[in-house]
Design an enzyme around this catalytic site. Structure first.
Site: not given
Lengths: 593, 593
Positions: A437-439, A444, A297
């Site tokens: 992407y990646e959350g 977050q 992240r």
């Protein structure tokens, strides 16, 4: 087309704001001082500007393609990747024990920023490999480490992360892929994974997939997910490559941007089961993923800063070159548009956000270094808590701002910005994935509200606010016009952040939906205030060092004040939305949309 | 893929906020009452949803193409355009004298909104034809009107606007195309024009180009620009089509979005000169362009509202259909993501902006109707002034919001939003042109600061603020919780707008660069506050009519309150940026970027 790594601003943020000398003083980092940092960053800048950056436009026009199960990457990518591995760039941050260079995160971070600025699509491959290395180092057996980590750190093989399935995007509880234990201790893995970045490509001789799947009898939900290593080609005990494993690329996606980066649909186990090896213990996959995820992240946040900076550099060049309309103060003929007040405002907006988020990210990197390397446990623990609070901010805030800033980059170009040949639109398209992407930003935001603010009753957030108040004292002591303007805005921002933290802590348990409806605004508020704090600290340094390099420090001073007056001024409104608006969102029944 | 025109909200804004009954009472509009409005809007909705909307995705995948000087439009466009002309849709707003339907702008506007929502690329062709008609009606000789206006209003021929040249984008003073007078009263036109929307296509039998050019001996700058009509095919006195004129399409652009709409480079006069006819008098071209431009800029603002609404509808459907993660309040399994607080917040943000800008645009349309049709001159004059103040707000604010809202539309879709097949990304790409063409946001902002605020010393702006204060009194008299929340936010917004107006009026002459550096923020502030004002008025109506249609009016009430708490709360910060930030922008020397 050209990109120049902003070495001076990077070194400024590292030395003056993130405390490079303190990081160099940490046990194990004694060899990594300013000279080393400068040397590696200069080499990295040369490689990124000379080898990678020129591929970025071509990779968009002529992206990675798929045929008969194989992916051909964009022109020049394979050759550039070979140079990347030869330069040892994959190993910068990884342990010397496995062939890496063991640099502190604070020094590795600008190198990573440059690579992403040069080409998000290219840099994604090493970024995913970093994730795989991290997972194996955290949880892998000695056997797995021995067989795989060295080859990943050298870049000879690349890594992937296989989380998403068609029915399981943000919701990993819904993962359905399975893994059947075999007599020899290995597993047979079955399932379909989508959105797998560099899931298939031709740049390396093997691909090491890390795959989330369930073993028979595993608990439902996230507590029943295990992590498996599934190589594309089998690897013998001697490291020699063997037969093709039972994992196939079915297709790649047609995306809005980052087109040179192949996004694969992978099918595991259609020919009887893909051979996999469990990483760590069964059913603890999510826990391992979360450890890696902080790194991943953070890296995506750096992508945001990187692409915004690249778009800024491009916009500045265009604004100097393009003559249009007379100067507002009078001129004989058309002037460069950079003279027009709104063009300046747009460029300063981009610059202020890039410098502010860069500074905050580097501060976070230094906290991570101290969290891992400080001599005493309390320092490690405190720094870890700060780092964990900052990761969703760096990821969420820097990526959201990157979408806005690359959009401003298009706007500076006017009509030319909308024509693909100009290249400004590519940065805008590329950046748009970063908040997803990646959350996603909401993930977050939920993280910073739930795990990072509610869980410790706002302790870390309040500690940061207390540090901001100290900076306010410094500004007040100076008393000059710039410092007083900054003080006014920073204080307003800090008070807004304190209000929001109090509201969240007071109501998070009793009215979760009301509080979480304000989560993204809280994340933005914290980003605005913490980056503003870094700009305030930068202003103080700039005033002290003004005469040593007037051009650099005057620009820094003005950019900091601009941040105060044009960005920090958003803080109060954000806090109002958080504290007032959540219940209204909640009232809207879903049938009413 | 599906689009449904939001007839109920459109009629609400027309009746309750823009005063449809007052417009119907204007001299000449007696036949255009609510029933007529509903009938034409229902037909329009059917046509847009059934014929045009289904072409939008295909037009993006298989856009207009160029070969040997000719443009082939996207599949289905030609046939849909034929239906469009057969339905008489080009003529809705134009005079009955030339075969139009003579509707008030207030009723024509929702029809235009639907067409743009169905397909921005398709609707651009009629939009440009509208501009050509307007120019000819304003300034054309009887001869030109007789020969060209009827065929344009029927849609048999289409129109274009040829302003931009490679060196003359926003800066029309730099126009270099020339026109040589001929013995027969016509001109020969020479030059290169770029970014010509539907400058060449195959949907109509002729194209009528309106071209800015200079006659010999014309003054320098914008005072030496004349407007010419240059037909693609020559037209005989009897209206019969003749030989090809000397204007050629050299290429079309490869753009970020609106790909089905061909954007042409046109070359005039390579074979001895394109035959052109002066529109109005020589050297007054810019003046005529400005008259048309109010209509064209308003229309682009409607494009912003339209594409944001289409993206909203798509996002709502996806959020209902996609199940992911448990409900925050507890659930057995995954729920539709529309239940998650941040998804609701995103959808409400989109909805609130669409409803707020729609209401303001319709109010502006009604002002335009009164400006042209009111019986007494003072009413006409006052309404004209309000309309002229609102045009840059509708254009600038609604298009800026459309970029943000279509971006939220992508975000609601998560990873699927980044895959082109899903279609959310197309709206995002399409919307991105809207803040650029027909005058960038900065051009709109300079207009509202210079011509619309400084020139009358803030009179119109202050009069609007006084009206807002009356709405505050109504809110205060109600005294209920929703009204008090709205009152609080609206008052804060109105005070912020007053601060900004005062700052601009006080400093516009003495410190122009400082004031104009805040121009875009002023435009945003005015947009935020005036749309918020409409939402406040909507809230009052919703409370009165709640029981007549609980679903619609409860949603309206909640959306209005959301606007208050999440959008109006930005006003104070924007005013601070305007009043504080301009001088800092000004301080940044161009070499420092």
């Amino acid at each position: 087309m050209n990109y120049q790594a902003p070495l001076q601003d990077m070194l400024f943020a590292m030395q003056e704001l993130a405390g490079l000398s303190s990081v160099s003083a940490l046990p194990g980092f004694e060899d990594y001082d300013l000279d080393t940092a400068q040397a590696v960053m200069q080499e990295s800048a040369k490689f990124c500007a000379g080898v990678v950056a020129p591929l970025n436009v071509g990779g968009d026009k002529d992206p990675s393609s798929f045929k008969d199960g194989a992916v051909t990457t964009a022109p020049g990518f394979k050759e550039a990747y070979a140079q990347f591995t030869q330069g040892g760039w994959q190993g910068v941050i990884h342990p010397t024990e496995f062939g890496g260079q063991g640099f502190p995160k604070l020094i590795a971070t600008p190198c990573i920023e440059m690579l992403h600025a040069a080409s998000l699509s290219f840099a994604l491959c090493p970024m995913l490999t970093d994730g795989a290395i991290e997972a194996l180092l955290v949880a892998g057996s000695d056997e797995l480490k021995r067989k795989f980590v060295g080859k990943l750190i050298s870049g000879q093989w690349t890594g992937t992360m296989n989380l998403t399935e068609p029915q399981a995007g943000s919701d990993l509880a819904a993962v359905r892929s399975t893994a059947q234990p075999q007599a020899d201790g290995s597993y047979k893995v079955f399932g379909t994974k989508i959105f797998i970045t560099y899931g298939e490509h031709d740049m390396a001789e093997n691909i090491i997939h890390l795959v989330l799947a369930r073993v028979p009898g595993a608990p439902e939900g996230v507590k029943g997910i295990s992590l498996f290593l599934v190589p594309k080609l089998m690897v013998g005990d001697d490291g020699a490559l063997g037969a093709r494993n039972d994992v196939a690329c079915v297709s790649i996606e047609h995306k809005l941007g980052i087109k040179a980066s192949p996004t694969a649909v992978l099918q595991f186990g259609d020919q009887g089961g893909a051979v996999g090896y469990v990483v760590g213990q069964e059913n603890r996959g999510l826990e391992y993923m979360f450890i890696m995820m902080n790194a991943a992240r953070f890296a995506v946040g750096m992508q945001g800063i990187a692409v915004a900076d690249r778009a800024y550099q491009k916009a500045v060049r265009f604004a100097h070159d393009r003559a249009q309309s007379r100067d507002l103060a009078g001129s004989d003929g058309p002037v460069s548009i950079i003279n027009h007040p709104d063009v300046k405002r747009m460029l300063l907006t981009m610059r202020a956000h890039v410098e502010g988020t860069r500074a905050l990210a580097y501060v976070a990197a230094a906290a991570s270094d101290a969290a891992h390397h400080a001599a005493d446990e309390l320092t490690r623990k405190n720094n870890q808590a700060v780092y964990e609070y900052l990761v969703p901010v760096v990821k969420g805030f820097a990526t959201e701002m990157s979408v806005e800033m690359t959009s401003l980059g298009v706007q500076v170009h006017g009509g030319m910005g909308y024509i693909e040949e100009t290249g400004a639109a590519q940065h805008f398209r590329d950046a748009r994935i970063l908040t997803i992407y990646e959350g996603t930003t909401a993930i977050q935001a939920n993280d910073i509200v739930g795990r990072k603010t509610l869980r410790d009753k706002g302790a870390v957030a309040k500690a940061l606010c207390a540090q901001i108040a100290l900076t306010e004292q410094d500004l007040s002591a100076r008393g000059n016009d710039d410092c007083m303007a900054m003080l006014n805005a920073l204080k307003q921002g800090r008070l807004a952040m304190e209000d929001a933290v109090e509201f969240i802590v007071a109501n998070g348990k009793s009215q979760p939906k009301t509080v979480y409806a304000g989560a993204v605004n809280y994340l933005k508020l914290v980003g605005v205030v913490l980056c503003g704090w870094q700009m305030a600290r930068a202003m103080l340094v700039a005033q002290d060092k003004l005469e040593s390099d007037p051009a650099f420090f005057v620009a820094k001073l003005i950019t900091a004040r601009f941040y105060a007056e044009s960005v920090l001024t958003q803080a109060t409104g954000l806090a109002q939305s958080i504290c007032l608006g959540g219940n209204t969102t909640n009232r809207m029944a879903i049938e009413l949309f």
